[in-house]
Motif scaffolding. Structure first.
Motif, PDB file in Angstrom:
ATOM      1  N   GLN A 129      -9.427  -0.346 -17.630  1.00 56.79           N
ATOM      2  CA  GLN A 129      -9.947   0.807 -18.563  1.00 56.79           C
ATOM      3  C   GLN A 129      -8.630   0.908 -20.041  1.00 56.79           C
ATOM      4  OE1 GLN A 129     -12.556   4.082 -17.614  1.00 56.79           O
ATOM      5  NE2 GLN A 129     -13.470   2.397 -16.020  1.00 56.79           N
ATOM      6  N   LEU A 130      -7.657   1.244 -19.367  1.00 58.37           N
ATOM      7  CA  LEU A 130      -6.473   2.355 -20.248  1.00 58.37           C
ATOM      8  C   LEU A 130      -5.661   0.416 -20.273  1.00 58.37           C
ATOM      9  CD1 LEU A 130      -4.842   4.382 -17.821  1.00 58.37           C
ATOM     10  CD2 LEU A 130      -6.574   5.254 -19.585  1.00 58.37           C
ATOM     11  N   GLY A 131      -6.052  -0.644 -20.120  1.00 61.89           N
ATOM     12  CA  GLY A 131      -4.770  -1.841 -20.792  1.00 61.89           C
ATOM     13  C   GLY A 131      -4.241  -1.689 -19.847  1.00 61.89           C
ATOM     14  N   GLY A 132      -3.765  -1.074 -18.961  1.00 69.24           N
ATOM     15  CA  GLY A 132      -2.547  -1.436 -18.577  1.00 69.24           C
ATOM     16  C   GLY A 132      -1.928  -2.738 -17.215  1.00 69.24           C
ATOM     17  N   MET A 133      -2.779  -2.969 -17.430  1.00 70.45           N
ATOM     18  CA  MET A 133      -2.704  -4.544 -16.979  1.00 70.45           C
ATOM     19  C   MET A 133      -2.596  -5.645 -17.485  1.00 70.45           C
ATOM     20  SD  MET A 133      -2.986  -3.706 -13.720  1.00 70.45           S
ATOM     21  CE  MET A 133      -4.789  -2.737 -12.590  1.00 70.45           C
ATOM     22  N   GLY A 134      -2.858  -5.705 -18.653  1.00 65.78           N
ATOM     23  CA  GLY A 134      -2.419  -6.703 -19.655  1.00 65.78           C
ATOM     24  C   GLY A 134      -3.730  -6.955 -19.894  1.00 65.78           C
ATOM     25  N   PRO A 135      -3.839  -8.586 -20.929  1.00 68.72           N
ATOM     26  CA  PRO A 135      -5.122  -8.543 -21.375  1.00 68.72           C
ATOM     27  C   PRO A 135      -5.920  -9.763 -20.389  1.00 68.72           C
ATOM     28  CG  PRO A 135      -3.481  -9.763 -21.924  1.00 68.72           C
ATOM     29  CD  PRO A 135      -2.801  -8.722 -22.120  1.00 68.72           C
ATOM     30  N   PHE A 136      -7.109  -9.861 -19.703  1.00 72.75           N
ATOM     31  CA  PHE A 136      -7.406 -10.870 -18.136  1.00 72.75           C
ATOM     32  C   PHE A 136      -7.427 -11.741 -18.654  1.00 72.75           C
ATOM     33  CE2 PHE A 136      -8.723  -6.677 -16.519  1.00 72.75           C
ATOM     34  CZ  PHE A 136      -7.429  -6.527 -15.291  1.00 72.75           C
ATOM     35  N   PRO A 137      -6.996 -13.231 -18.025  1.00 71.60           N
ATOM     36  CA  PRO A 137      -7.213 -14.594 -18.624  1.00 71.60           C
ATOM     37  C   PRO A 137      -8.682 -14.335 -17.631  1.00 71.60           C
ATOM     38  CG  PRO A 137      -6.247 -13.873 -16.738  1.00 71.60           C
ATOM     39  CD  PRO A 137      -6.140 -13.006 -16.919  1.00 71.60           C
ATOM     40  N   VAL A 178     -10.395  20.365   6.058  1.00 70.68           N
ATOM     41  CA  VAL A 178      -9.107  20.607   6.681  1.00 70.68           C
ATOM     42  C   VAL A 178      -9.156  19.027   6.983  1.00 70.68           C
ATOM     43  CG1 VAL A 178     -10.171  22.877   8.549  1.00 70.68           C
ATOM     44  CG2 VAL A 178     -10.903  20.327   8.653  1.00 70.68           C
ATOM     45  N   GLU A 179      -9.906  18.199   6.860  1.00 68.50           N
ATOM     46  CA  GLU A 179      -9.889  16.900   6.165  1.00 68.50           C
ATOM     47  C   GLU A 179     -10.448  16.242   5.062  1.00 68.50           C
ATOM     48  OE1 GLU A 179      -9.048  14.069   9.783  1.00 68.50           O
ATOM     49  OE2 GLU A 179     -10.242  16.048  10.889  1.00 68.50           O
ATOM     50  N   HIS A 180      -9.301  15.798   4.405  1.00 64.29           N
ATOM     51  CA  HIS A 180      -9.764  15.223   3.037  1.00 64.29           C
ATOM     52  C   HIS A 180      -9.830  13.712   2.827  1.00 64.29           C
ATOM     53  CE1 HIS A 180     -10.470  14.856  -1.243  1.00 64.29           C
ATOM     54  NE2 HIS A 180      -9.431  14.526  -1.923  1.00 64.29           N
ATOM     55  N   TRP A 181     -10.664  12.531   2.838  1.00 59.63           N
ATOM     56  CA  TRP A 181     -10.386  11.283   2.772  1.00 59.63           C
ATOM     57  C   TRP A 181     -11.181  11.107   0.837  1.00 59.63           C
ATOM     58  CZ3 TRP A 181     -12.539  13.415   7.044  1.00 59.63           C
ATOM     59  CH2 TRP A 181     -11.704  12.787   7.843  1.00 59.63           C
ATOM     60  N   ALA A 182     -10.578  10.679   0.244  1.00 58.15           N
ATOM     61  CA  ALA A 182     -10.916  10.164  -1.347  1.00 58.15           C
ATOM     62  C   ALA A 182     -10.417   8.589  -1.659  1.00 58.15           C
ATOM     63  CB  ALA A 182     -11.086  11.057  -2.520  1.00 58.15           C
ATOM     64  N   LEU A 183     -11.401   8.044  -2.304  1.00 58.35           N
ATOM     65  CA  LEU A 183     -10.486   6.918  -2.578  1.00 58.35           C
ATOM     66  C   LEU A 183     -10.892   7.275  -4.469  1.00 58.35           C
ATOM     67  CD1 LEU A 183     -10.788   3.657  -0.807  1.00 58.35           C
ATOM     68  CD2 LEU A 183      -8.876   5.098  -1.578  1.00 58.35           C
ATOM     69  N   PRO A 184     -10.011   6.817  -5.550  1.00 60.37           N
ATOM     70  CA  PRO A 184     -10.149   6.974  -6.637  1.00 60.37           C
ATOM     71  C   PRO A 184     -10.286   5.576  -6.728  1.00 60.37           C
ATOM     72  CG  PRO A 184      -8.616   8.281  -6.262  1.00 60.37           C
ATOM     73  CD  PRO A 184      -8.749   7.483  -4.751  1.00 60.37           C
ATOM     74  N   ASP A 185     -10.499   4.620  -8.433  1.00 64.10           N
ATOM     75  CA  ASP A 185     -11.089   3.340  -8.598  1.00 64.10           C
ATOM     76  C   ASP A 185      -9.915   3.232  -8.757  1.00 64.10           C
ATOM     77  OD1 ASP A 185     -10.698   0.641  -8.747  1.00 64.10           O
ATOM     78  OD2 ASP A 185     -13.462   0.772  -9.059  1.00 64.10           O
ATOM     79  N   PHE A 186      -8.780   3.395  -8.840  1.00 64.18           N
ATOM     80  CA  PHE A 186      -7.436   3.618  -9.274  1.00 64.18           C
ATOM     81  C   PHE A 186      -7.162   1.864 -10.721  1.00 64.18           C
ATOM     82  CE2 PHE A 186      -5.687   7.717  -6.852  1.00 64.18           C
ATOM     83  CZ  PHE A 186      -6.004   8.168  -8.735  1.00 64.18           C
ATOM     84  N   MET A 187      -7.955   0.880  -9.555  1.00 63.74           N
ATOM     85  CA  MET A 187      -7.450  -0.325 -10.442  1.00 63.74           C
ATOM     86  C   MET A 187      -8.729  -0.738 -11.678  1.00 63.74           C
ATOM     87  SD  MET A 187      -6.255  -3.315  -9.881  1.00 63.74           S
ATOM     88  CE  MET A 187      -6.330  -4.834  -8.851  1.00 63.74           C
ATOM     89  N   SER A 188      -9.568   0.070 -11.678  1.00 62.60           N
ATOM     90  CA  SER A 188     -10.861   0.519 -12.942  1.00 62.60           C
ATOM     91  C   SER A 188     -10.120   1.590 -13.752  1.00 62.60           C
ATOM     92  CB  SER A 188     -12.079   1.499 -12.502  1.00 62.60           C
ATOM     93  OG  SER A 188     -13.312   0.718 -13.594  1.00 62.60           O
ATOM     94  N   LEU A 189      -8.928   1.992 -13.013  1.00 62.04           N
ATOM     95  CA  LEU A 189      -8.979   3.277 -14.659  1.00 62.04           C
ATOM     96  C   LEU A 189      -7.713   2.410 -15.211  1.00 62.04           C
ATOM     97  CD1 LEU A 189      -8.986   5.818 -15.494  1.00 62.04           C
ATOM     98  CD2 LEU A 189      -6.880   6.621 -13.790  1.00 62.04           C
ATOM     99  N   PHE A 190      -7.423   1.593 -14.541  1.00 62.03           N
ATOM    100  CA  PHE A 190      -5.892   0.739 -14.717  1.00 62.03           C
ATOM    101  C   PHE A 190      -6.518  -0.111 -16.167  1.00 62.03           C
ATOM    102  CE2 PHE A 190      -2.298   2.471 -12.373  1.00 62.03           C
ATOM    103  CZ  PHE A 190      -1.427   2.940 -12.875  1.00 62.03           C
TER     104      PHE A 190
END
Lengths: 162, 138
Positions: free
Chosen positions: B123-131, B109-121
């Motif tokens: 891993q996919l290289g979606g943030m560009g190379p990190f300095p 009846v209530e649901h809270w979930a936090l995925p670590d989307f930052m980590s996912l992005f």
């Protein structure tokens, strides 16, 4: 330890974590505590280990977000575990030494002065009145978007739920 | 595995959790009709599943407390479909989800979930190379 004592311990932990008394903060942790953070086998960053590592994490947090507040939405205790659902707010005022809230990009980005409000979920395992294990996921992506540091095209909300 | 999985009555909240996770991994969206608390998941999860069609999960820790359950779930998958702005990369990824439900009469009846989307992005290289960070991490 009673349920009430565990609740009170974690409430005090969050209150201490808003400040910068590093010794007071690490006093809640067992020396051999395992801080999983949000890491998996594919994670690009692993949190530093041990109480000294924890101090570095908290010092970096304080540098980046010295006014941060942890508002407890839910605290659930069962056995040796405690779950916290938090709303976390603050303003981006400094450059952390190591990746903490917001992740790696924060370590090279000048402070934006912007305020943020994001969700966290934490799970603690307690033993003998100390934290011995910890998992956490923060809405880092939402934070970075609120600060205007990154934009993710095609995403309608700052945080979303699987 | 061929049976209809959604809507199975059960009073055990941990069983409900297992059932829901399995249905999500299998792409059985009828699960959303059973659990009103998953209204946001209904909106977002099918897109995630389309990007990672081999999505599977491991439960790292789980427990129940009254009407509440909480768990740490690691999601695993391969980036085979478009995800947000990212074209498929074929990259294997894993990311954590911290998940809390309130379950009444076998229904979320209530649901809270936090995925670590930052980590996912990342891993996919979606943030560009990190300095490199300002101070070396040791």
């Amino acid at each position: 330890m009673s349920r009430e004592a565990k609740t009170e311990l974690i409430q005090r932990f969050w209150k201490a974590s808003e400040g910068n008394d590093l010794d007071a903060i690490v006093a809640f942790w067992a020396p051999n505590a395992i801080n999983h953070g949000g890491q998996t086998a594919h994670s690009t960053h692993r949190p530093p280990t041990g109480l000294e590592g924890l101090k570095r994490v908290m010092a970096s947090l304080h540098t980046a977000f010295p006014d941060r507040k942890y508002h407890l939405e839910d605290l659930i205790v069962e056995g040796d575990k405690v779950v916290c659902r938090l709303t976390v707010s603050g303003t981006h005022q400094g450059v952390p030494d190591i990746p903490v809230e917001g992740g790696m990009l924060m370590t090279t980005h000048p402070p934006t002065g912007k305020a943020y409000v994001i969700q966290h979920i934490h799970i603690f395992r307690l033993e003998d009145g100390k934290i011995v294990e910890h998992w956490a996921v923060r809405d880092d992506l939402g934070l970075m978007q609120q600060l205007g540091i990154i934009a993710v095209p095609g995403q309608a909300r700052s945080s979303f739920v699987p | 595995m061929g049976e209809k999985r959604s809507g199975m009555p059960t009073d055990n909240p941990i069983s409900v959790l297992h059932h829901v996770l399995e249905a999500l991994a299998q792409g059985d969206w009828s699960i959303f009709d059973t659990h009103p608390g998953l209204y946001e998941t209904r909106e977002h999860f099918p897109r995630l599943h389309a990007a990672f069609p081999d999505l599977r999960y491991t439960i790292d820790t789980e427990f129940g407390a009254g009407e509440f359950i909480a768990c740490v779930v690691t999601m695993h998958g391969t980036h085979l479909g478009p995800y947000q702005s990212l074209a498929p990369t074929g990259t294997p990824v894993s990311f954590l989800v911290l998940w809390v439900d309130r379950i009444v009469d076998g229904k979320i009846v209530e649901h809270w979930a936090l995925p670590d989307f930052m980590s996912l992005f990342q891993q996919l290289g979606g943030m560009g190379p990190f300095p490199p960070p300002l101070q070396d991490l040791t």
